[in-house]
Write an enzyme that holds these catalytic residues in place. Structure first.
Site, PDB file in Angstrom:
ATOM      1  N   CYS B 129     -12.445   1.100   5.814  1.00 51.01           N
ATOM      2  CA  CYS B 129     -11.583   1.522   6.926  1.00 51.01           C
ATOM      3  C   CYS B 129     -12.373   1.781   8.210  1.00 51.01           C
ATOM      4  O   CYS B 129     -12.027   1.285   9.286  1.00 51.01           O
ATOM      5  CB  CYS B 129     -10.817   2.788   6.542  1.00 51.01           C
ATOM      6  N   HIS B 242      -8.299   7.895  11.518  1.00 52.69           N
ATOM      7  CA  HIS B 242      -9.747   8.127  11.638  1.00 52.69           C
ATOM      8  C   HIS B 242     -10.146   7.963  13.103  1.00 52.69           C
ATOM      9  O   HIS B 242      -9.639   7.079  13.796  1.00 52.69           O
ATOM     10  CB  HIS B 242     -10.533   7.090  10.838  1.00 52.69           C
TER      11      HIS B 242
END
Lengths: 332, 332
Positions: B129, B242
């Protein structure tokens, strides 16, 4: 033993209260301690050495008879009252950003440049919280190998903003956990379960004031205009304790084990090794800057990386100011 | 139009559910969709295109008749069942770290190296990710100026760990707000109002697996063994999204305004300018990688800095995997 008359301006704030704690803990020799704060706090009393001290209002002549005045009530209060405290005869230790970059004002971290105190003319500035903790960790490595560039990303707790921000994080977190929409007031955006990559206003190049302070204060404290500090400063939903991911490009190669050896002996630094690393939780109420996750770049790369955590209200603010005050009193 | 038989392994996880959402949103042409998950989820049903799909158990021969299998159930499940899916005739798109660094397995971000799909032998890996979002932002700058070194610090949400971690953050935050001691179970330390600067195990040099992935995956995706990525990866008390503070040393100087021009045209990237910057809150459910706070170093310094935010469950995982699957189906 000689005792000193001292004042704290901003005594009811998070940093002011920590200054009181530290004067008590460290047995500072006091003939008198006076507490000042804004209008809305006057009349309050704070406990100190088993007594209650009344909080007074700042007014003309209020510093008469004070030898040392610790300011931590924001730049506006410092700009207005620090000159008055000086003309009333006090030496000022100022925790705000108001005077830090004035050439004639020493900007001091005692473990690094206490020698600069010799040039004080009645006013000494305390560096920014995030600068202090980074430099304490960086300094032994800087002395050993030189540092060309620093890349630092911060994870700064809300206590750096103050009591209102602490309450805002509490309130927003509660609201969000109950499925209610939070209402930002201290910060421009939601801080509960979120991040805000802005601390202070932006300059025209897009750097925030907090990022600019990092670069300028580092150069001033180290007396090294060549060192470059590239910061990204971010507010995180943590109550107390600032953390920093620091990467250094050193002039000479230093291995991680050499760096750890240096850090293990550095004043004011506590090194964690192996699988252990410091957390914001660990630093609360502690004096040391906690350093861990020391690692080196590959062959031919003069890179060191560290994780640095400290109590922003202690070494980042109140403790450093009290340490400066302790050194100043020895010259009175 | 040709339709395809597809399976999702790990369908009840946060990423698995997002894959389902995306297949629906993007109108993926399906003749059949089968959902697999671990024992404890079998028997459950998940909504898809107005129907309920039963969750099945993984077992020998379960992939027969499946053309494309998306795996997102952790490395152990992939190691065991991906080869089985392949021998049953499916092409596997694997979101785990199990096969990413295998030389014969393409590791693909469609906007960057979709060409590598030509070499697939029945298995394609989805990058980590945090690598995906950084590289989408970095790529246009890399093409224009070259990149020698990347310094990246991450602010990673708990949804990257999974549903259990989401619940742990909720529970701990509630406990802490009520003055109760939290009990870590998913993470080794308290995550509520705290930070954990460790994601994955450490190697003997002190780098975490998440940090090593950053460096290795970047080199593989860019086909550039010279580029150096120095990461510090940190878990923060945010549920979803994130964030990354990225500093680049470029080979040629690129100004911030040149960088912004490039980023404003980059596929999959949404640029914020001026006083505006992306927050984790903003990215939830969005496909783009959000980039802001673009700034440049001083004269003679080839430095660029960015703030990069993305939905780790979408572009960081499910969306990238579905995009790969869409490209693969066109070759079937």
């Amino acid at each position: 033993m000689r005792e000193f008359s001292l004042a704290i301006v901003g005594a009811t704030g998070l940093v002011g209260k920590e200054m009181l704690n530290l004067l008590e803990e460290r047995d500072f020799p006091l003939s008198r301690l006076r507490l000042f704060a804004s209008e809305r706090s006057t009349g309050l009393a704070l406990p100190f050495r088993g007594k209650e001290l009344k909080v007074e209002r700042l007014e003309k002549g209020c510093f008469r008879g004070i030898e040392l005045a610790l300011f931590s009530a924001g730049a506006q209060v410092s700009l207005k009252y620090a000159p008055q405290a000086q003309s009333d005869g006090a030496i000022v230790v100022d925790n705000s950003a108001a005077f830090r970059m004035e050439p004639q004002v020493p900007l001091v971290i005692p473990e690094i440049n206490s020698g600069d105190l010799a040039d004080q003319r009645g006013l000494v500035a305390n560096p920014n919280c995030s600068t202090i903790q980074m430099l304490l960790a960086l300094y032994p490595l800087y002395l050993a190998a030189g540092v060309e560039r620093v890349f630092v990303s911060t994870y700064q707790s809300v206590s750096g903003t103050g009591q209102d921000a602490w309450e805002e994080l509490t309130r927003q977190s509660r609201d969000l956990l109950r499925g209610r929409k939070p209402h930002p007031s201290v910060y421009p955006h939601q801080i509960g379960f979120n991040l805000i990559p802005q601390i202070g206003d932006f300059d025209r190049k897009g750097y925030s004031m907090e990022e600019i302070k990092f670069a300028q204060e580092t150069q001033k404290i180290l007396h090294d205009p060549r060192i470059r500090v590239y910061a990204t400063t971010v507010r995180v939903p943590v109550f107390r304790g600032h953390s920093e991911a620091v990467s250094l490009q050193t002039r000479k190669r230093l291995t991680a084990s050499q760096a750890k050896e240096l850090l293990s002996q550095a004043p004011g630094v506590k090194l964690s090794e192996g699988e252990d690393y410091p957390l914001p939780l660990d630093c609360v109420g502690r004096d040391e800057v906690l350093v861990g996750r020391v690692r080196e770049g590959g062959e031919g790369e003069n890179i060191l990386q560290l994780w640095v955590v400290a109590d922003n209200l202690r070494k980042g603010a109140a403790l450093n100011a009290v340490q400066i005050t302790e050194l100043l009193k020895d010259e009175l």
